[in-house]
Design an enzyme around this catalytic site. Structure first.
Site, PDB file in Angstrom:
ATOM      1  N   LYS A  56       0.853  -1.195   0.000  1.00 21.38           N
ATOM      2  CA  LYS A  56       0.000   0.000   0.000  1.00 21.38           C
ATOM      3  C   LYS A  56       0.888   1.244   0.000  1.00 21.38           C
ATOM      4  CE  LYS A  56      -4.019  -2.030   2.181  1.00 21.38           C
ATOM      5  NZ  LYS A  56      -3.601  -3.379   1.775  1.00 21.38           N
ATOM      6  N   ASP A 110      -1.743  -2.038  -4.073  1.00 19.47           N
ATOM      7  CA  ASP A 110      -3.133  -2.117  -3.612  1.00 19.47           C
ATOM      8  C   ASP A 110      -3.777  -0.741  -3.755  1.00 19.47           C
ATOM      9  OD1 ASP A 110      -2.791  -4.750  -2.853  1.00 19.47           O
ATOM     10  OD2 ASP A 110      -2.656  -4.338  -0.704  1.00 19.47           O
ATOM     11  N   MET A 111      -5.109  -0.721  -3.912  1.00 22.70           N
ATOM     12  CA  MET A 111      -5.786   0.576  -3.988  1.00 22.70           C
ATOM     13  C   MET A 111      -6.440   0.868  -2.646  1.00 22.70           C
ATOM     14  SD  MET A 111      -5.996   3.100  -5.974  1.00 22.70           S
ATOM     15  CE  MET A 111      -5.834   2.696  -7.718  1.00 22.70           C
ATOM     16  N   GLN A 154     -11.140  -0.635  -8.355  1.00 23.95           N
ATOM     17  CA  GLN A 154     -12.276  -0.952  -7.481  1.00 23.95           C
ATOM     18  C   GLN A 154     -13.588  -0.727  -8.233  1.00 23.95           C
ATOM     19  OE1 GLN A 154     -10.703   2.063  -5.030  1.00 23.95           O
ATOM     20  NE2 GLN A 154     -10.145   0.715  -3.339  1.00 23.95           N
ATOM     21  N   ARG A 180      -5.638  -5.767 -11.172  1.00 19.64           N
ATOM     22  CA  ARG A 180      -6.439  -6.628 -10.289  1.00 19.64           C
ATOM     23  C   ARG A 180      -7.784  -5.921 -10.096  1.00 19.64           C
ATOM     24  NH1 ARG A 180      -4.414  -6.389  -4.497  1.00 19.64           N
ATOM     25  NH2 ARG A 180      -2.929  -8.015  -5.038  1.00 19.64           N
ATOM     26  N   ALA A 184     -13.056  -1.926  -0.709  1.00 18.00           N
ATOM     27  CA  ALA A 184     -13.208  -2.278   0.707  1.00 18.00           C
ATOM     28  C   ALA A 184     -13.336  -1.082   1.641  1.00 18.00           C
ATOM     29  CB  ALA A 184     -12.006  -3.127   1.132  1.00 18.00           C
ATOM     30  N   THR A 189     -12.132 -11.746  -6.336  1.00 19.28           N
ATOM     31  CA  THR A 189     -13.409 -11.767  -5.626  1.00 19.28           C
ATOM     32  C   THR A 189     -13.668 -13.190  -5.122  1.00 19.28           C
ATOM     33  OG1 THR A 189     -15.797 -11.376  -5.850  1.00 19.28           O
ATOM     34  CG2 THR A 189     -14.696 -12.210  -7.794  1.00 19.28           C
ATOM     35  N   ARG A 213     -11.540  -4.635   8.280  1.00 15.20           N
ATOM     36  CA  ARG A 213     -12.182  -4.578   6.955  1.00 15.20           C
ATOM     37  C   ARG A 213     -12.797  -5.937   6.601  1.00 15.20           C
ATOM     38  NH1 ARG A 213      -7.807  -1.058   5.620  1.00 15.20           N
ATOM     39  NH2 ARG A 213      -6.614  -2.683   4.571  1.00 15.20           N
ATOM     40  N   ARG A 214     -12.124  -7.014   7.033  1.00 22.16           N
ATOM     41  CA  ARG A 214     -12.695  -8.363   6.767  1.00 22.16           C
ATOM     42  C   ARG A 214     -13.971  -8.571   7.579  1.00 22.16           C
ATOM     43  NH1 ARG A 214      -8.847  -7.354   3.977  1.00 22.16           N
ATOM     44  NH2 ARG A 214     -10.586  -6.631   2.746  1.00 22.16           N
TER      45      ARG A 214
HETATM   46  P1  FDA Z   1     -18.749 -10.029  -1.537  1.00 16.16           P
HETATM   47  O1  FDA Z   1     -18.405  -9.115  -0.415  1.00 16.16           O
HETATM   48  O2  FDA Z   1     -20.039  -9.824  -2.228  1.00 16.16           O
HETATM   49  O3  FDA Z   1     -18.654 -11.513  -0.985  1.00 16.16           O
HETATM   50  C1  FDA Z   1     -19.007 -12.641  -1.771  1.00 16.16           C
HETATM   51  C2  FDA Z   1     -18.864 -13.881  -0.912  1.00 16.16           C
HETATM   52  O4  FDA Z   1     -17.480 -14.054  -0.562  1.00 16.16           O
HETATM   53  C3  FDA Z   1     -19.570 -13.794   0.448  1.00 16.16           C
HETATM   54  O5  FDA Z   1     -20.916 -14.196   0.348  1.00 16.16           O
HETATM   55  C4  FDA Z   1     -18.735 -14.733   1.306  1.00 16.16           C
HETATM   56  O6  FDA Z   1     -19.059 -16.064   1.040  1.00 16.16           O
HETATM   57  C5  FDA Z   1     -17.337 -14.487   0.785  1.00 16.16           C
HETATM   58  N1  FDA Z   1     -16.648 -13.428   1.558  1.00 16.16           N
HETATM   59  C6  FDA Z   1     -16.371 -12.175   1.157  1.00 16.16           C
HETATM   60  N2  FDA Z   1     -15.695 -11.506   2.112  1.00 16.16           N
HETATM   61  C7  FDA Z   1     -15.570 -12.351   3.134  1.00 16.16           C
HETATM   62  C8  FDA Z   1     -14.971 -12.252   4.426  1.00 16.16           C
HETATM   63  N3  FDA Z   1     -14.370 -11.136   4.835  1.00 16.16           N
HETATM   64  N4  FDA Z   1     -15.008 -13.326   5.250  1.00 16.16           N
HETATM   65  C9  FDA Z   1     -15.588 -14.480   4.851  1.00 16.16           C
HETATM   66  N5  FDA Z   1     -16.184 -14.639   3.637  1.00 16.16           N
HETATM   67  C10 FDA Z   1     -16.173 -13.592   2.799  1.00 16.16           C
HETATM   68  N6  FDA Z   1     -10.055  -3.929  -1.804  1.00 16.16           N
HETATM   69  C11 FDA Z   1      -9.581  -2.678  -2.007  1.00 16.16           C
HETATM   70  O7  FDA Z   1     -10.305  -1.702  -1.780  1.00 16.16           O
HETATM   71  N7  FDA Z   1      -8.282  -2.508  -2.456  1.00 16.16           N
HETATM   72  C12 FDA Z   1      -7.462  -3.548  -2.751  1.00 16.16           C
HETATM   73  O8  FDA Z   1      -6.330  -3.338  -3.158  1.00 16.16           O
HETATM   74  C13 FDA Z   1      -7.980  -4.860  -2.551  1.00 16.16           C
HETATM   75  N8  FDA Z   1      -7.197  -5.962  -2.815  1.00 16.16           N
HETATM   76  C14 FDA Z   1      -7.783  -7.211  -2.806  1.00 16.16           C
HETATM   77  C15 FDA Z   1      -7.054  -8.328  -3.222  1.00 16.16           C
HETATM   78  C16 FDA Z   1      -7.665  -9.569  -3.319  1.00 16.16           C
HETATM   79  C17 FDA Z   1      -6.888 -10.736  -3.807  1.00 16.16           C
HETATM   80  C18 FDA Z   1      -9.044  -9.707  -2.962  1.00 16.16           C
HETATM   81  C19 FDA Z   1      -9.753 -11.014  -3.092  1.00 16.16           C
HETATM   82  C20 FDA Z   1      -9.735  -8.625  -2.479  1.00 16.16           C
HETATM   83  C21 FDA Z   1      -9.124  -7.387  -2.384  1.00 16.16           C
HETATM   84  N9  FDA Z   1      -9.818  -6.277  -1.889  1.00 16.16           N
HETATM   85  C22 FDA Z   1      -9.290  -5.010  -2.073  1.00 16.16           C
HETATM   86  C23 FDA Z   1     -11.076  -6.472  -1.107  1.00 16.16           C
HETATM   87  C24 FDA Z   1     -12.304  -6.356  -1.982  1.00 16.16           C
HETATM   88  O9  FDA Z   1     -12.483  -5.022  -2.398  1.00 16.16           O
HETATM   89  C25 FDA Z   1     -13.565  -6.807  -1.223  1.00 16.16           C
HETATM   90  O10 FDA Z   1     -13.767  -6.003  -0.100  1.00 16.16           O
HETATM   91  C26 FDA Z   1     -13.521  -8.269  -0.758  1.00 16.16           C
HETATM   92  O11 FDA Z   1     -12.943  -9.081  -1.726  1.00 16.16           O
HETATM   93  C27 FDA Z   1     -14.952  -8.804  -0.482  1.00 16.16           C
HETATM   94  O12 FDA Z   1     -15.709  -8.720  -1.651  1.00 16.16           O
HETATM   95  P2  FDA Z   1     -16.066  -9.961  -2.616  1.00 16.16           P
HETATM   96  O13 FDA Z   1     -15.648  -9.560  -3.985  1.00 16.16           O
HETATM   97  O14 FDA Z   1     -15.462 -11.202  -2.143  1.00 16.16           O
HETATM   98  O15 FDA Z   1     -17.642  -9.988  -2.669  1.00 16.16           O
END
Ligand code: FDA
Length: 319
Positions: free
Chosen positions: A96, A130-131, A160, A181, A186, A238, A300-301
């Site tokens: 970051k 990362d963003m 994003q 990516r 988030a 995702t 954030r998670r």
């Molecule tokens: P969504 O939130 O809709 O979740 C879909 C499904 O995934 C959920 O129903 C659940 O099953 C599972 N899931 C998702 N999050 C979970 C969690 N925390 N615990 C358990 N299960 C979960 N963001 C950003 O702003 N800047 C960045 O640089 C990055 N970098 C990045 C790298 C990588 C490899 C990933 C996968 C993600 C990021 N992110 C990120 C985070 C991203 O923006 C987002 O917040 C998360 O991936 C959660 O969104 P989903 O796309 O998974 O969809």
């Protein structure tokens, strides 16, 4: 509402001071964090590699408040690259820019990142920026562009899907084949800059995924490198099965081969889906964070999934 509150907590210093004192919170965070030391993170990556997956290693940290801390983070990354090189793990690195001093001084941050990307290029390692939140996007893209114009091709960014501007950003980044990516986003963003509704973010995600796939085709469908150090041009990050299905089906329809469509997920989330995609022949890269600065990453998670928060609170009360 709950998401907004948690994202506020993720940046509140008083909340960080309170929560990081609890041993329980540290143990809870370990579900998403591969340990406190580089050795532990490399061990976790070796396990992923044996299961057919690549990694991207993140030394947790953000928003440093003085130049010395930014320089120390830079030194840490130089050591990380050295260790990735010598250990032979299939991994690259993510970082970051606020960890390298972006909020303090643009030139300081640029200089720090330049050292890291130059070092990485000597080992053929890609560096992903990362963003972070929306006020940092212009400067993040400018820094990436500046290093690319100096001839460093081993650096790329994150887009994003929740930001209105992302379609224009992808269109301009795709022209020179920047590796992107794609994630949903988030951070807490106002409706002036980001889609407020989940359905709108999902639609935007699919639209951007198809743009990335088209760009990957135009740039020769280059696969992720077998040594795991360079990602494919299109990286779909995702855990959402509908977004993943859309990207797979679109790529199949337009003829992008599987090795050129990379899927990325976070350490500790949907390991079953990670394995399924890897077994089907897609490159899968797991984002592996480590270190003592786990608090904002962990919160954030929690914000992404209320069930994580309930689990945390239930176990906290049980002691
Ligand atoms: P969504 O939130 O809709 O979740 C879909 C499904 O995934 C959920 O129903 C659940 O099953 C599972 N899931 C998702 N999050 C979970 C969690 N925390 N615990 C358990 N299960 C979960 N963001 C950003 O702003 N800047 C960045 O640089 C990055 N970098 C990045 C790298 C990588 C490899 C990933 C996968 C993600 C990021 N992110 C990120 C985070 C991203 O923006 C987002 O917040 C998360 O991936 C959660 O969104 P989903 O796309 O998974 O969809």
């Amino acid at each position: 509402m709950l998401r907004a509150l948690l994202l506020y907590f993720s940046q509140a210093r008083w909340a960080r001071r309170l929560v990081t004192q609890w041993g329980f919170a540290r143990r809870a965070a370990s579900r998403f964090v591969a340990g406190e030391t580089l050795g532990e993170a490399l061990d976790a990556i070796a396990v992923l590699n044996r299961r057919g997956m690549h990694a991207t290693l993140d030394h947790l940290g953000e928003h440093v408040d003085h130049a010395e801390a930014a320089r120390a983070a830079t030194q840490d990354y130089l050591e990380i690259l050295e260790r990735i090189c010598s250990s032979g793990v299939r991994s690259n690195a993510s970082l970051k820019l606020t960890q390298l001093g972006l909020a303090l001084d643009y030139e300081l941050c640029l200089g720090n990142l330049r050292q890291i990307v130059r070092k990485a290029s000597t080992c053929g390692i890609f560096v992903r920026i990362d963003m972070e939140d929306s006020p940092t996007v212009d400067r993040t893209l400018a820094i990436c562009h500046e290093l690319q114009s100096e001839g460093l091709a081993n650096v790329g960014v994150v887009i994003q899907a929740y930001l209105y501007r992302s379609q224009a950003d992808v269109a301009s980044l795709a022209i020179n084949g920047t590796r992107i990516r794609l994630c949903k986003g988030a951070y807490m963003e106002p409706a002036a800059v980001a889609f407020p509704k989940k359905s709108e973010v999902d639609n935007s995600y699919d639209r951007l995924a198809s743009m990335l796939i088209d760009a990957a085709l135009r740039h020769g469908s280059e696969p992720s490198s077998p040594d795991g150090r360079v990602p494919a041009l299109a990286a779909i990050a995702t855990h959402d099965p509908k977004r993943i299905d859309f990207a797979r089906q679109y790529a199949e329809r337009v003829g992008l081969p599987r090795p050129a469509l990379e899927f990325q997920m976070l350490y500790g989330i949907r390991s079953d889906l990670q394995q399924l995609l890897a077994d089907e022949g897609y490159p899968v890269r797991v984002y592996v964070p480590y270190g003592s600065e786990w608090y904002p990453y962990y919160v954030r998670r929690l914000a992404e999934r209320p069930a994580n928060l309930w689990w945390f609170l239930k176990n906290l009360v049980r002691g």
